[in-house]
Structures are given as C-alpha cells and as structure tokens.
Design an enzyme around this catalytic site. Structure first.
Site, PDB file in Angstrom:
ATOM      1  CE  LYS A 271     -35.065 -54.080  -3.381  1.00 25.67           C
ATOM      2  NZ  LYS A 271     -34.339 -54.376  -2.384  1.00 25.67           N
TER       3      LYS A 271
ATOM      4  CG  ASP B 207     -31.977 -56.766  -3.481  1.00 28.06           C
ATOM      5  OD1 ASP B 207     -31.070 -57.568  -4.503  1.00 28.06           O
ATOM      6  OD2 ASP B 207     -31.828 -55.713  -3.277  1.00 28.06           O
TER       7      ASP B 207
ATOM      8  CE  LYS C 124     -28.200 -56.033  -3.024  1.00 33.35           C
ATOM      9  NZ  LYS C 124     -29.121 -55.990  -1.939  1.00 33.35           N
TER      10      LYS C 124
ATOM     11  CG  ASP D  95     -21.227 -69.847  -0.127  1.00 28.63           C
ATOM     12  OD1 ASP D  95     -19.884 -69.794  -0.140  1.00 28.63           O
ATOM     13  OD2 ASP D  95     -21.876 -69.459   1.119  1.00 28.63           O
TER      14      ASP D  95
ATOM     15  CB  THR E  14     -24.423 -47.267  -4.570  1.00 31.95           C
ATOM     16  OG1 THR E  14     -25.663 -47.824  -3.455  1.00 31.95           O
ATOM     17  CG2 THR E  14     -24.468 -47.824  -5.633  1.00 31.95           C
TER      18      THR E  14
ATOM     19  NE  ARG F  88     -35.486 -45.249   1.629  1.00 31.76           N
ATOM     20  CZ  ARG F  88     -34.174 -45.263   2.436  1.00 31.76           C
ATOM     21  NH1 ARG F  88     -33.942 -44.560   3.249  1.00 31.76           N
ATOM     22  NH2 ARG F  88     -33.843 -44.998   0.542  1.00 31.76           N
TER      23      ARG F  88
HETATM   24  O1  C5P Z   1     -36.903 -46.148  -0.253  1.00 28.87           O
HETATM   25  P1  C5P Z   1     -36.052 -46.490  -1.447  1.00 28.87           P
HETATM   26  O2  C5P Z   1     -36.769 -45.672  -3.323  1.00 28.87           O
HETATM   27  O3  C5P Z   1     -34.485 -46.050  -1.646  1.00 28.87           O
HETATM   28  O4  C5P Z   1     -35.671 -48.309  -1.935  1.00 28.87           O
HETATM   29  C1  C5P Z   1     -34.588 -48.510  -2.794  1.00 28.87           C
HETATM   30  C2  C5P Z   1     -34.730 -50.075  -2.715  1.00 28.87           C
HETATM   31  O5  C5P Z   1     -33.962 -50.301  -3.219  1.00 28.87           O
HETATM   32  C3  C5P Z   1     -34.361 -50.479  -1.397  1.00 28.87           C
HETATM   33  O6  C5P Z   1     -34.777 -51.586  -1.214  1.00 28.87           O
HETATM   34  C4  C5P Z   1     -32.480 -50.111  -1.273  1.00 28.87           C
HETATM   35  O7  C5P Z   1     -32.334 -51.306  -0.360  1.00 28.87           O
HETATM   36  C5  C5P Z   1     -32.451 -50.484  -2.573  1.00 28.87           C
HETATM   37  N1  C5P Z   1     -31.291 -50.354  -3.730  1.00 28.87           N
HETATM   38  C6  C5P Z   1     -31.009 -48.886  -3.668  1.00 28.87           C
HETATM   39  N2  C5P Z   1     -29.384 -48.976  -3.835  1.00 28.87           N
HETATM   40  C7  C5P Z   1     -29.111 -50.142  -4.133  1.00 28.87           C
HETATM   41  C8  C5P Z   1     -29.252 -51.046  -4.103  1.00 28.87           C
HETATM   42  C9  C5P Z   1     -30.572 -51.243  -3.756  1.00 28.87           C
HETATM   43  O8  C5P Z   1     -31.865 -48.860  -3.109  1.00 28.87           O
HETATM   44  N3  C5P Z   1     -27.692 -49.170  -4.828  1.00 28.87           N
END
Ligand code: C5P
Length: 230
Positions: free
Chosen positions: A33, A61, A63, A66, A116, A209
């Site tokens: 992603k 990603d 999002k 428009d 979220t 992460r």
């Molecule tokens: O580091 P982590 O596993 O939390 O990353 C999850 C990815 O999904 C990040 O790119 C974050 O921006 C994205 N994301 C999220 N929660 C959401 C929508 C997108 O963690 N509700």
C-alpha cells in the site's frame, strides 16, 4: 512464500526508503500500500516500478473526493498505471465516477466509509446524520456497494457486519488496524489479529508498523503470512 491477503503499508517518506524495505521483504510480501504520505516522495513512481519491474501488486491509498468529473478524470489517469486497488471516499456519486474512470482496467475501487479518526462529536461538526458510528459505517458500505464499489475499507469491528450484508457478496473487505499478538498497538485502538480479521470476513489485511518498524521486517511479515495461512 507470500500470501497476497497481506498488504504491507509502505509508510516511509520516499522511494529510497521504500525500495530498501521492499528488498528486505523480498518474496515474503507481494502486495504493498502506497499512500498520501509518500505522494511528494515519488509514491506514484515507486508504485509503477514495483508493479512493472518487481511484479508486486499495488494498493494506492489516495482517498479521492471531488466532483464526479474530476474524480473520473483522476481515476482514468491512475488506471493507466495498471495498479490493483485505489481508495475513494464512499459517497455514492464519488464511487460511481471512480468506476467510470476505471472502466476497461483491472483497477478495483475501494470505498472509505467513515474515517476511524472521527468520533461522534466530529461527525456532528461535519453535519453527518445522527446515529451510532458503527451502524453508519455499515450503511455507507452498503450504499457504496450499490453504487458499484468493488470493496470497502473496514476496521476489524465492522468487517463482520459488512461481510454479512447481501450486497457484500463477492466484494473485497480490506482491514487495517491489524496487530499480531504481542505487537505494540501504536495509535491503533480497534484492532484484531491477522487470523481473526480473515476469519471475520476480511479479504485482505493492511499491516504497517509491526513490519515496517521491526528490527527484522522479513521475519515479522513471514510470521503474519504463516498465521493467515494456518
Ligand atoms: O502501522 P499500521 O499497521 O497501524 O498501519 C496501517 C495502515 O493503514 C496505515 O497506512 C494507516 O494510515 C492505514 N489506516 C489505518 N486505519 C484506518 C485507515 C487506514 O490504520 N482506519
């Protein structure tokens, strides 16, 4: 061996850091992603290179939100890169325009329901109708499916309810907020393990992460792949 139900969030600032991580992960990860955080760091060029030269699948990603004509034009341009998934906000008019733009390509349009990061107070500020957020998310998912979305982004809390909608048959449900047991939560609150997310009906999980920040990213990814395969 990879499993393309695992999507790794390449949340690094630029192409150099992105390629470094992709090389470390090697054959263990087949789906990445790339998001807005890397847009000015060459995100689209990296997406193109990973797709065309490294045979990876790519979830862009962005999002998008428009007027219809602009969304359609933007998606038409993106579709030329032959990527796999693209996010737009789940408003039916935006989804319909994105599907028009993606016509004649294999690009799947995923709808974001409600971010979220927003709570009920934020929704009031933004003039969203009253009601429980979880119910609104499911309602927006249903409307997005009816407008033609190929899938939705859903937290572990909502993926099961969305999977049970009759309009969700054959649709993708892509779930972030996934943490293997024992991993640090970071700012994620509504989490599930990789296995639970898949068992609850998610077609794909997005993990950042726990892999990106790991001292051994390949091992971390491999453990997740093994968990979802088992
Ligand atoms: O580091 P982590 O596993 O939390 O990353 C999850 C990815 O999904 C990040 O790119 C974050 O921006 C994205 N994301 C999220 N929660 C959401 C929508 C997108 O963690 N509700």
């Amino acid at each position: 061996m990879s499993d393309d139900r695992l999507i790794v969030a390449l949340d690094v600032p630029n192409i150099i850091a992105g390629m470094d991580l992709v090389n470390k992960l090697g054959e263990t990860v087949s789906f990445y992603k790339i998001g807005l955080g890397m847009l000015t760091g060459g995100g689209l060029a990296l997406a193109d290179e990973l797709k065309q030269e490294h045979n990876k699948r790519i979830f862009l990603d962005l999002k998008l939100f428009d007027i219809g004509a602009t969304v359609e034009a933007a998606v038409k341009g993106i579709a030329k890169y032959e990527l796999d998934f693209l996010t737009v906000h789940g408003d039916p008019n935006v989804v319909k325009a994105a599907k028009e733009g993606a016509a004649n390509s294999d690009l799947k349009i995923l709808a974001v329901t409600i971010l979220t990061s927003l709570d009920r107070e934020d929704l009031n500020e933004n003039l969203y109708k009253p009601g429980n957020i979880s119910d609104l998310v499911v309602e927006r998912a249903e409307r997005a499916f009816k407008a033609g979305a190929d899938g939705v982004i859903a937290s572990p809390l909502e993926s099961k309810k969305i999977r049970n909608l009759s309009s969700a048959s054959g649709k993708l449900i892509v779930t972030p907020g996934v943490r293997p047991k024992g991993a640090e939560l970071g700012d994620q609150k509504r989490i599930s393990t990789p296995r639970d997310a898949i068992q609850n009906g998610s077609s794909h999980i997005v993990v950042g992460r726990p892999i990106v920040k790991s001292s051994n990213p390949k091992l971390a990814a491999n453990n997740i792949v093994n968990e979802i395969k088992s």
